[in-house]
Design a protein around this motif. Sequence first.
Motif, PDB file in Angstrom:
ATOM      1  N   VAL A 212       0.891  -1.045   0.012  1.00 38.68           N
ATOM      2  CA  VAL A 212      -0.152   0.039  -0.012  1.00 38.68           C
ATOM      3  C   VAL A 212       0.797   1.116   0.140  1.00 38.68           C
ATOM      4  O   VAL A 212       1.641   1.438   0.968  1.00 38.68           O
ATOM      5  N   ILE A 213       0.766   1.895  -1.148  1.00 39.11           N
ATOM      6  CA  ILE A 213       1.838   3.251  -1.231  1.00 39.11           C
ATOM      7  C   ILE A 213       1.015   4.475  -1.279  1.00 39.11           C
ATOM      8  O   ILE A 213       0.213   4.721  -2.154  1.00 39.11           O
ATOM      9  N   CYS A 214       1.292   5.114  -0.196  1.00 40.62           N
ATOM     10  CA  CYS A 214       0.708   6.400   0.158  1.00 40.62           C
ATOM     11  C   CYS A 214       1.555   7.602  -0.153  1.00 40.62           C
ATOM     12  O   CYS A 214       2.425   7.752   0.455  1.00 40.62           O
ATOM     13  N   LYS A 215       0.764   8.406  -0.961  1.00 40.60           N
ATOM     14  CA  LYS A 215       1.870   9.783  -1.204  1.00 40.60           C
ATOM     15  C   LYS A 215       1.494  10.970  -0.416  1.00 40.60           C
ATOM     16  O   LYS A 215       0.136  11.128   0.030  1.00 40.60           O
ATOM     17  N   LYS A 216       2.436  11.716   0.262  1.00 43.55           N
ATOM     18  CA  LYS A 216       2.273  12.925   1.004  1.00 43.55           C
ATOM     19  C   LYS A 216       1.804  14.066   0.334  1.00 43.55           C
ATOM     20  O   LYS A 216       2.687  14.599  -0.486  1.00 43.55           O
ATOM     21  N   ILE A 217       0.469  14.241   0.015  1.00 41.22           N
ATOM     22  CA  ILE A 217       0.007  15.425  -0.770  1.00 41.22           C
ATOM     23  C   ILE A 217       0.026  16.707   0.118  1.00 41.22           C
ATOM     24  O   ILE A 217      -0.370  17.928  -0.516  1.00 41.22           O
ATOM     25  N   LYS A 218      -0.030  16.941   1.395  1.00 36.60           N
ATOM     26  CA  LYS A 218      -0.109  17.980   2.203  1.00 36.60           C
ATOM     27  C   LYS A 218       0.187  17.876   3.653  1.00 36.60           C
ATOM     28  O   LYS A 218       0.368  16.702   4.149  1.00 36.60           O
ATOM     29  N   LYS A 219       0.824  18.794   4.233  1.00 36.96           N
ATOM     30  CA  LYS A 219       1.367  18.693   5.614  1.00 36.96           C
ATOM     31  C   LYS A 219       0.336  18.140   6.507  1.00 36.96           C
ATOM     32  O   LYS A 219      -0.835  18.466   6.487  1.00 36.96           O
ATOM     33  N   THR A 220       0.883  17.425   7.522  1.00 37.73           N
ATOM     34  CA  THR A 220       0.134  16.940   8.465  1.00 37.73           C
ATOM     35  C   THR A 220      -0.155  17.954   9.653  1.00 37.73           C
ATOM     36  O   THR A 220       0.618  18.490  10.062  1.00 37.73           O
ATOM     37  N   PRO A 221      -1.237  17.901   9.951  1.00 33.84           N
ATOM     38  CA  PRO A 221      -1.631  19.043  11.030  1.00 33.84           C
ATOM     39  C   PRO A 221      -0.901  18.909  12.425  1.00 33.84           C
ATOM     40  O   PRO A 221      -0.508  17.674  12.783  1.00 33.84           O
ATOM     41  N   LEU A 222      -0.681  19.802  13.065  1.00 33.54           N
ATOM     42  CA  LEU A 222       0.324  19.860  14.109  1.00 33.54           C
ATOM     43  C   LEU A 222       0.156  18.978  15.252  1.00 33.54           C
ATOM     44  O   LEU A 222       0.964  18.484  15.934  1.00 33.54           O
ATOM     45  N   LYS A 223      -1.278  18.761  15.333  1.00 31.03           N
ATOM     46  CA  LYS A 223      -1.903  17.869  16.656  1.00 31.03           C
ATOM     47  C   LYS A 223      -1.535  16.194  16.654  1.00 31.03           C
ATOM     48  O   LYS A 223      -1.749  15.745  17.338  1.00 31.03           O
ATOM     49  N   TYR A 224      -1.125  16.106  15.220  1.00 26.66           N
ATOM     50  CA  TYR A 224      -0.516  14.471  14.928  1.00 26.66           C
ATOM     51  C   TYR A 224       0.706  14.334  14.707  1.00 26.66           C
ATOM     52  O   TYR A 224       1.477  15.262  14.166  1.00 26.66           O
ATOM     53  N   PRO A 225       1.371  13.244  15.261  1.00 26.00           N
ATOM     54  CA  PRO A 225       0.767  11.963  15.953  1.00 26.00           C
ATOM     55  C   PRO A 225       0.225  12.483  17.415  1.00 26.00           C
ATOM     56  O   PRO A 225       0.714  13.358  18.126  1.00 26.00           O
ATOM     57  N   ARG A 226      -0.883  11.857  17.879  1.00 28.97           N
ATOM     58  CA  ARG A 226      -1.379  12.224  19.081  1.00 28.97           C
ATOM     59  C   ARG A 226      -0.340  11.538  20.227  1.00 28.97           C
ATOM     60  O   ARG A 226       0.642  10.714  19.665  1.00 28.97           O
ATOM     61  N   ARG A 227      -0.575  11.888  21.497  1.00 31.07           N
ATOM     62  CA  ARG A 227       0.364  11.161  22.633  1.00 31.07           C
ATOM     63  C   ARG A 227       0.126   9.727  22.545  1.00 31.07           C
ATOM     64  O   ARG A 227      -0.737   8.946  22.029  1.00 31.07           O
ATOM     65  N   GLN A 228       1.234   9.469  23.171  1.00 29.46           N
ATOM     66  CA  GLN A 228       1.515   7.559  23.214  1.00 29.46           C
ATOM     67  C   GLN A 228       0.382   6.865  23.781  1.00 29.46           C
ATOM     68  O   GLN A 228      -0.233   7.426  24.622  1.00 29.46           O
ATOM     69  N   GLY A 229       0.192   6.046  22.901  1.00 29.64           N
ATOM     70  CA  GLY A 229      -0.885   5.132  23.248  1.00 29.64           C
ATOM     71  C   GLY A 229      -2.136   5.492  22.593  1.00 29.64           C
ATOM     72  O   GLY A 229      -3.125   4.536  22.275  1.00 29.64           O
ATOM     73  N   VAL A 230      -2.288   6.595  22.203  1.00 32.04           N
ATOM     74  CA  VAL A 230      -3.718   7.081  21.688  1.00 32.04           C
ATOM     75  C   VAL A 230      -4.071   6.666  20.231  1.00 32.04           C
ATOM     76  O   VAL A 230      -5.220   6.038  19.913  1.00 32.04           O
ATOM     77  N   PRO A 231      -2.946   6.666  19.486  1.00 30.98           N
ATOM     78  CA  PRO A 231      -3.433   6.039  17.904  1.00 30.98           C
ATOM     79  C   PRO A 231      -4.023   4.741  17.994  1.00 30.98           C
ATOM     80  O   PRO A 231      -4.663   4.409  17.218  1.00 30.98           O
ATOM     81  N   SER A 232      -3.409   3.872  18.932  1.00 33.67           N
ATOM     82  CA  SER A 232      -3.914   2.450  18.725  1.00 33.67           C
ATOM     83  C   SER A 232      -4.942   2.113  19.581  1.00 33.67           C
ATOM     84  O   SER A 232      -5.837   1.228  19.107  1.00 33.67           O
ATOM     85  N   LYS A 233      -5.271   3.011  20.600  1.00 31.97           N
ATOM     86  CA  LYS A 233      -6.548   2.731  21.429  1.00 31.97           C
ATOM     87  C   LYS A 233      -7.736   3.819  20.761  1.00 31.97           C
ATOM     88  O   LYS A 233      -8.909   3.165  20.816  1.00 31.97           O
ATOM     89  N   LYS A 234      -7.276   4.781  20.049  1.00 37.77           N
ATOM     90  CA  LYS A 234      -8.581   5.581  19.351  1.00 37.77           C
ATOM     91  C   LYS A 234      -8.085   5.740  18.059  1.00 37.77           C
ATOM     92  O   LYS A 234      -7.636   6.947  17.819  1.00 37.77           O
ATOM     93  N   PRO A 235      -8.123   4.881  16.984  1.00 35.42           N
ATOM     94  CA  PRO A 235      -7.659   5.133  15.655  1.00 35.42           C
ATOM     95  C   PRO A 235      -8.586   6.389  15.100  1.00 35.42           C
ATOM     96  O   PRO A 235      -9.670   6.344  15.295  1.00 35.42           O
ATOM     97  N   LEU A 236      -7.839   6.840  14.086  1.00 34.71           N
ATOM     98  CA  LEU A 236      -8.704   8.151  13.544  1.00 34.71           C
ATOM     99  C   LEU A 236      -9.684   7.426  12.725  1.00 34.71           C
ATOM    100  O   LEU A 236      -9.608   6.326  12.177  1.00 34.71           O
TER     101      LEU A 236
END
Length: 236
Positions: A212-236
């Motif tokens: 799966v090849i994803c191209k970066k087309i715009k900047k990532t918002p500054l609030k991401y990545p979220r703090r430790q553990g949150v991405p796996s517990k509460k995926p976007l």
Amino acid sequence: MESRQLLYTGLKEKGFNLTDEQIYSLMEYMNLVLEENKKFNLTAIEEENEFINKHFIDSILMYDNSQEEMLVADMGTGGGFPGIPLKIVHPNWKMTFIDSTEKKLKFIEAACKKLGIENVEFVHSRAEDVGRADEHREKYDLVFSRAVASMNVLSEYCLPLTRLGGKFIASKGPKYQEELEDAKKAIEVLGGKVDNITEIMMPYEDIVRYLVICKKIKKTPLKYPRRQGVPSKKPL
């Protein structure tokens, strides 16, 4: 088939003509991993031919045989996969190995010194933290990850590291479509777009890998990545 020949033939079938030096480095790395594995768990695969197919060939097939210079990151490298095989095949890359287990990184660093593998960096960090660090955020041309997390979680780990115009590449199995469906929002929010899905039939086994090849087309918002553990517990 003898292990060295298995490696050479399997890759040649896929368009990769490795030098004797590259074959030697890969075989030596396998020996180092299997020796270290007696003391510390780096891999569940201990049979040589299986190791070659599922660690070396599987890793190398994640990118074509381009030799251009690039900044590359291996997120959650574990025992050095896919980073070490890719770095051996693409010596012009500057490769950064990222993992939260310091002992694994220490082993990879020592192995690189022993094998004369240069232009490498080792980052002991959680994915959520390295993605916020100025020296790594949106700096990499390519970010690879293999067998780390589902696509919605992995996107939050990897896209913040990927520069505009760069690519995040994940190796997935047959359920990749379900993962992508769940990850649509995450990929978009984090500045990515699915650019391509490449189907690869592995040599020697009836196994299909999906890149799966994803191209970066715009900047990532500054609030991401979220703090430790949150991405796996509460995926976007």
